[in-house]
Design a protein around this motif. Structure first.
Motif, PDB file in Angstrom:
ATOM      1  N   GLN A   1       0.715  -1.367  -0.033  1.00  0.00           N
ATOM      2  CA  GLN A   1       0.088  -0.264   0.112  1.00  0.00           C
ATOM      3  C   GLN A   1       0.820   1.136  -0.036  1.00  0.00           C
ATOM      4  O   GLN A   1       0.448   2.228  -0.690  1.00  0.00           O
ATOM      5  CB  GLN A   1      -0.859  -0.007   1.221  1.00  0.00           C
ATOM      6  CG  GLN A   1      -1.893   1.102   1.182  1.00  0.00           C
ATOM      7  CD  GLN A   1      -1.610   2.552   1.767  1.00  0.00           C
ATOM      8  OE1 GLN A   1      -0.550   2.588   2.219  1.00  0.00           O
ATOM      9  NE2 GLN A   1      -2.739   3.250   1.639  1.00  0.00           N
TER      10      GLN A   1
ATOM     11  N   VAL B   1      -7.353   3.983  -1.406  1.00  0.00           N
ATOM     12  CA  VAL B   1      -6.167   4.083  -1.089  1.00  0.00           C
ATOM     13  C   VAL B   1      -5.632   4.887   0.356  1.00  0.00           C
ATOM     14  O   VAL B   1      -5.027   4.290   1.035  1.00  0.00           O
ATOM     15  CB  VAL B   1      -5.156   4.221  -2.328  1.00  0.00           C
ATOM     16  CG1 VAL B   1      -3.608   4.275  -1.741  1.00  0.00           C
ATOM     17  CG2 VAL B   1      -5.547   3.416  -3.164  1.00  0.00           C
TER      18      VAL B   1
ATOM     19  N   VAL C   1      -2.260  -4.805  -0.884  1.00  0.00           N
ATOM     20  CA  VAL C   1      -3.261  -4.652  -1.818  1.00  0.00           C
ATOM     21  C   VAL C   1      -3.523  -5.461  -3.078  1.00  0.00           C
ATOM     22  O   VAL C   1      -2.226  -5.792  -3.740  1.00  0.00           O
ATOM     23  CB  VAL C   1      -3.441  -3.069  -2.262  1.00  0.00           C
ATOM     24  CG1 VAL C   1      -4.767  -2.644  -2.941  1.00  0.00           C
ATOM     25  CG2 VAL C   1      -3.215  -2.042  -1.049  1.00  0.00           C
TER      26      VAL C   1
ATOM     27  N   CYS D   1      -7.850  -5.507   0.499  1.00  0.00           N
ATOM     28  CA  CYS D   1      -6.749  -5.343   1.398  1.00  0.00           C
ATOM     29  C   CYS D   1      -7.368  -5.985   2.744  1.00  0.00           C
ATOM     30  O   CYS D   1      -8.164  -5.206   3.236  1.00  0.00           O
ATOM     31  CB  CYS D   1      -6.369  -3.859   1.420  1.00  0.00           C
ATOM     32  SG  CYS D   1      -5.092  -3.652   2.456  1.00  0.00           S
TER      33      CYS D   1
END
Length: 397
Positions: free
Chosen positions: A10, A82, A91, A106
């Motif tokens: 991420q 995000v 992710v 995620c």
């Protein structure tokens, strides 16, 4: 859920995504321009965004890539997702619930969002023509930031709405010079830590390109954080900047930049030097009585050991102040300047002291930061407003 196409960390994806967002056009009527292209090839993930004038590509480390894919996802939705994910998260991207969706997961989070075919994503075609040259990234980024105050914000002189990047020789050495002016304010910063620059011959004046504000800001953002491998390549239509795994292509302003040397007065007149912070604070103090920041000018009275500042507002307010200086003045020298523009100019000065070169009341004032001879800033003079009795008070002072 089907096996994912690829996975990313991420934190690294968020950094790459933040870089390309500068080129996303969220208000365009062309739907795909509000998207970001994600494509994998040989295990490398590339993100791309464009508004058809600016294109940014950046690489992001991916793993467990099952196959090469190309898909465009809505930028604002992806950014919101995000930003909400944990920095240490992993992710995954894969096929969504329906054929025209992508699944983003995620941890316990599962999102299926609409997408567009990657094959439909537009590309700015360019030819580098082997004209790459190395630059000092932070030096060029600083030059762009320091000259930005001089840009023209009006469309009637399109050639002044962008930054002029010129290659030239100074003292027999190659220089990349950054210039911005609106005809009243002017900034020029020379970058010396550069290989032999190569700009196209646009017009009869000199070799240069004109970079739009948005493209220059993207390059500044990229180069500001880059300490090595910063490169430029220019054609008569585009400027390409590259560093690390990021490439920026910006279309150029289709115009010829004027011969700006005529804007810079000769440095053979009166010289006054003062503390930058003192000048900034004094301009702000007298500026509180200004009623119109575009038309209310400050009168600067330069004497041997001080500069007096006076401002009379449109509605009659009066402000006066004085700061110490060192000058070559034999008698008092008077010039008017716009306080708002002067503050913007002085924001570009990073040194403790600044030197002012003054010719006469009708000629622009040149500002040179102490010890920074490669930086030149100019502000055009402006008519000031007197209050009754002010001239008599000056004569007695």
């Amino acid at each position: 859920m089907a096996d994912p196409w690829f996975k990313v960390h991420q934190s690294s994806f968020k950094e790459a995504f933040g870089m390309v967002m500068s080129a996303v056009e969220t208000r365009s009527k062309i739907d795909i321009l509000s998207h970001v292209l994600l494509s994998t090839e040989n295990g490398v993930l590339t993100l791309r965004a464009t508004d058809l004038d600016l294109q940014i590509d950046t690489e992001c480390e991916a793993f467990d890539a099952a196959a090469d894919i190309a898909v465009a996802l809505p930028a604002e939705r992806l950014r919101a997702l995000v930003a909400s994910l944990p920095e240490t998260g992993e992710v995954s991207f894969g096929q969504g619930r329906f054929a025209d969706q992508v699944a983003v997961s995620c941890g316990a989070t599962r999102i299926s969002m609409p997408c567009l075919p990657g094959a439909d994503f537009p590309t700015i075609v360019t030819s580098h023509a082997d004209h790459w040259f190395m630059v000092d990234g932070p030096e060029l980024a600083s030059a762009i930031a320091r000259t930005e105050f001089g840009l023209n914000n009006k469309e009637h002189r399109i050639y002044l709405t962008g930054f002029c990047l010129r290659d030239e020789e100074v003292d027999g050495k190659p220089i990349l010079t950054v210039i911005a002016t609106d005809g009243l304010s002017f900034g020029r910063v020379r970058c010396r830590r550069v290989e032999q620059p190569h700009m196209p011959a646009i017009g009869p004046n000199y070799r240069h390109v004109i970079v739009p504000r948005k493209g220059a800001e993207a390059i500044r953002k990229l180069f500001d954080a880059s300490r090595k491998d910063c490169r430029l390549s220019a054609t008569d239509a585009t400027l390409t900047a590259a560093s690390g795994g990021t490439t920026i292509v910006t279309k150029l302003v289709d115009a010829v930049y004027p011969i700006y040397d005529a804007v810079i007065p000769r440095l053979d007149g009166l010289v006054a030097e003062c503390a930058t912070a003192d000048l900034v604070a004094s301009v702000k103090r007298v500026g509180v009585v200004a009623d119109n920041r575009d038309t209310d000018a400050i009168r600067f009275i330069v004497e041997r050991d001080r500069i007096r500042l006076e401002l009379v507002g449109t509605n009659g307010g009066i402000g006066a102040d004085a700061i110490p200086c060192q000058s070559s003045a034999e008698t008092r020298f008077i010039v008017g300047m716009n306080g708002h523009q002067l503050i913007r100019l002085l924001d570009s000065v990073s040194t403790d002291r600044v030197r002012m070169h003054l010719t006469d009341g009708a000629t622009g004032v040149v500002f040179i930061p102490d010890g920074k001879e490669d930086e030149t800033y100019v502000l055009a003079p402006m008519r000031w407003r007197n209050a009754p009795g002010m001239d008599a008070e000056d004569a007695a002072a």
